[in-house]
Design a protein around this motif. Structure first.
Motif, PDB file in Angstrom:
ATOM      1  N   GLU A 144      -6.656   6.291  -1.007  1.00 59.98           N
ATOM      2  CA  GLU A 144      -6.851   4.873  -1.301  1.00 59.98           C
ATOM      3  C   GLU A 144      -6.617   4.646  -2.797  1.00 59.98           C
ATOM      4  O   GLU A 144      -7.555   4.524  -3.576  1.00 59.98           O
ATOM      5  N   VAL A 146      -5.942   2.213  -4.483  1.00 62.96           N
ATOM      6  CA  VAL A 146      -6.468   0.981  -5.059  1.00 62.96           C
ATOM      7  C   VAL A 146      -7.853   1.175  -5.654  1.00 62.96           C
ATOM      8  O   VAL A 146      -8.299   0.389  -6.493  1.00 62.96           O
ATOM      9  N   THR A 258      -5.053  -5.024  -0.767  1.00 60.53           N
ATOM     10  CA  THR A 258      -4.756  -3.634  -0.438  1.00 60.53           C
ATOM     11  C   THR A 258      -4.192  -3.571   0.972  1.00 60.53           C
ATOM     12  O   THR A 258      -4.538  -4.389   1.834  1.00 60.53           O
ATOM     13  N   SER A 260      -4.794  -1.178   2.931  1.00 62.89           N
ATOM     14  CA  SER A 260      -5.731  -0.396   3.729  1.00 62.89           C
ATOM     15  C   SER A 260      -6.282  -1.213   4.887  1.00 62.89           C
ATOM     16  O   SER A 260      -6.612  -2.394   4.742  1.00 62.89           O
ATOM     17  N   LEU A 315     -11.961  -1.600  -8.285  1.00 68.91           N
ATOM     18  CA  LEU A 315     -10.590  -1.414  -7.799  1.00 68.91           C
ATOM     19  C   LEU A 315      -9.591  -1.416  -8.952  1.00 68.91           C
ATOM     20  O   LEU A 315      -9.819  -2.045  -9.989  1.00 68.91           O
TER      21      LEU A 315
END
Length: 536
Positions: A144, A146, A258, A260, A315
């Protein structure tokens, strides 16, 4: 509007076994459960269904992992059971999602100890979801990117679930289920006062749209007014062992930050849980947990700055998010049930339980529902039905299952018909999922009507409002089945259009006027102007 008009007439003319005041999640499940079990039941709300707390959640149906910290193992067990049953019964709506959590250095517990908590959570949840996974900091960066890992000790993944559509629509579908089972419901009906007369309740009510007043008669009264339970109990001279304290929570919706598909979970600067939740082409960020005195709340500059500061800190974004990036805001109170005699409740704010409590006055045949979580809704429905039976109302269909999607056979019939007309090929390119998936999730067996209309006129499958993912025949069906009284009912609660589009984009959308005509007929212009005025 015909459905609402006929139900108002029924409220005025009939005697009911049970009257429920409050159309949030507690009132909605009580209504659905009692109607399915053969009880003559009515439901009213002074605003729209799911108009307050039940339309301002995180859209998560989770087992309450954070309650492990306060050792509420029985509550977590019950919530996990209910979460699992929701996933089994609503597979199109309540879906498993991975939570990707990072623990910052210096957190109040070691990161690996917190990870062990997710293992315990998975065990309590009866291994119903994917297993947790420990993630070292180096892998966090790769998985991840971000996430800002400068101060990260480590991470882990575990599973819970989320509502694919918005929370308010999930609540309304219980209302719709109760209506399908013969119950009577109407929004924008305010209860002023209820009194016992000859062993029955007489409730003075007003249709806030027309201004007409009338009485509603019932054997049993259920106060499911959410944050206003205490207020209505005081009006009706009901004393209980519980009361509410309030916590304000807010979320901000921004353009997707993001790719995700996981819920990114952190602990905010005040030590409380903080989420980054995928919302199709958008992202929902929050929440706060602030003690407040009143259920009437709004997003303040301090709230907004707190959320933005945390998301920018946690983030790695191309540029910091600012207030100008906010598309919409969600703000509501969580009513927390506490014992009226507990003088220390407000002092131990973070440790307050989020479980529901139900108080029964057997002499007056009055039930009050306090607190609770969306995840726990099935338990609330079953408990209320049991209490109504104890108060002397016969449950003619006591074993009837009152929740869940239509059967797999119904779904297969729908999919077969959808394939015959090549429904998914009609999906607009801007949509995030095929039409067949979306229509089944939203309407179940009612979507067979939509197929017939699309087969007769393919234009019925066209989007009405750009990027809103609502087609023409959907809006027409909503006008018949969903008791949409004001335009905001549709834009904010039956759908999430108001949550994913800025107001100026909604108002400038060419299809908005068409939607109003489908929803309100000759009253389209008046309803549109009413909506514009409410937003100015």
């Amino acid at each position: 509007m015909e459905l609402r008009t006929s139900n108002l007439d029924s409220l005025n003319k009939n005697n009911f076994d049970v009257l429920i005041i409050g159309g949030g999640i507690n009132g909605a499940v009580a209504f659905a459960a009692l109607a399915a079990k053969g009880v003559k039941v009515a439901l009213i709300d002074k605003g729209d269904f799911a108009g307050m707390t039940s339309s301002n959640s995180s859209n998560l149906a989770w087992g309450g992992i954070k309650y492990l910290e306060s050792y509420e193992l029985l509550l977590v067990n019950r919530l996990c059971e209910s979460r699992n049953e929701l996933m089994r019964s609503f597979p199109s709506t309540v879906r498993e999602i991975r939570f990707f959590t990072t623990i910052q250095k210096g957190f109040r517990f070691p990161a690996f100890f917190v990870f062990l908590g997710t293992i315990l959570y998975w065990i309590i949840g009866r291994f119903f979801t994917q297993s947790p996974r420990y993630i070292p900091t180096s892998s966090v960066r790769a998985m991840e990117p971000v996430i800002n890992t400068e101060n990260t000790a480590s991470g882990f993944e575990y599973s819970d679930c989320f509502l694919h559509d918005n929370d308010a629509r999930f609540v309304f579908n219980f209302v719709r289920s109760g209506l399908d089972q013969g119950g009577t419901a109407a929004n924008y009906v305010e209860a002023h006062h209820s009194s016992r007369e000859n062993g029955r309740w007489c409730t003075q009510a007003t249709d806030t749209i027309s201004g007409n007043s009338f009485d509603i008669h019932s054997k049993i009264m259920i106060n499911a007014c959410g944050p206003y339970v205490d207020h209505y109990n005081q009006i009706n001279n009901q004393q209980t062992q519980y009361k509410h304290l309030f916590s304000k929570g807010i979320h901000l919706v921004v353009d997707r930050i993001t790719d995700s598909e996981k819920v990114l979970t952190f602990f905010a600067s005040d030590g409380r849980l903080f989420f980054v939740i995928p919302m199709g082409p958008k992202t929902c960020v929050g929440t706060t947990d602030t003690p407040v005195e009143s259920p009437v709340v709004s997003v303040t500059k301090e709230d907004r700055d707190f959320v933005l500061e945390n998301i920018n800190r946690l983030l790695n974004l191309p540029k910091p998010l600012t207030a100008a990036d906010v598309i919409s805001e969600r703000c509501g109170v969580r009513p927390l049930a506490v014992n009226s005699s507990d003088k220390k409740a407000s002092a131990d704010w973070v440790k307050l339980s989020r479980k529901h409590e139900i108080a029964t006055n057997k002499d007056d045949k009055h039930i009050s529902i306090f607190g609770g979580k969306l995840t726990d809704c099935l338990n609330v429905g079953e408990e209320v039905a049991g209490l109504v039976a104890e108060l002397g109302v016969d449950l003619a269909a006591s074993d009837s299952k009152w929740y869940g999607e239509a059967s797999a056979e119904h779904k297969e019939t729908f999919l077969q018909q959808a394939r015959k007309i090549d429904l998914d090929a009609m999906t607009d390119p801007s949509s995030s999922e095929p039409l067949s998936v979306r229509l089944w999730r939203r309407y179940g067996i009612h979507c067979m009507t939509l197929l017939e209309q699309i087969q007769h006129d393919p234009k019925q499958a066209e989007l009405l409002i750009e990027n809103a993912e609502y087609i023409r025949c959907e809006v027409a069906l909503a006008s018949q089945l969903e008791m949409i009284t004001k335009l905001e009912d549709f834009l904010r609660r039956r759908s999430k259009i108001e949550q994913v589009l800025k107001l100026e984009d909604i108002l400038s959308a060419p299809g908005l006027r068409d939607a109003c005509e489908l929803l309100f007929g000759d009253d389209a212009d008046a309803k549109l102007q009413e909506y514009v005025a409410s937003k100015s």
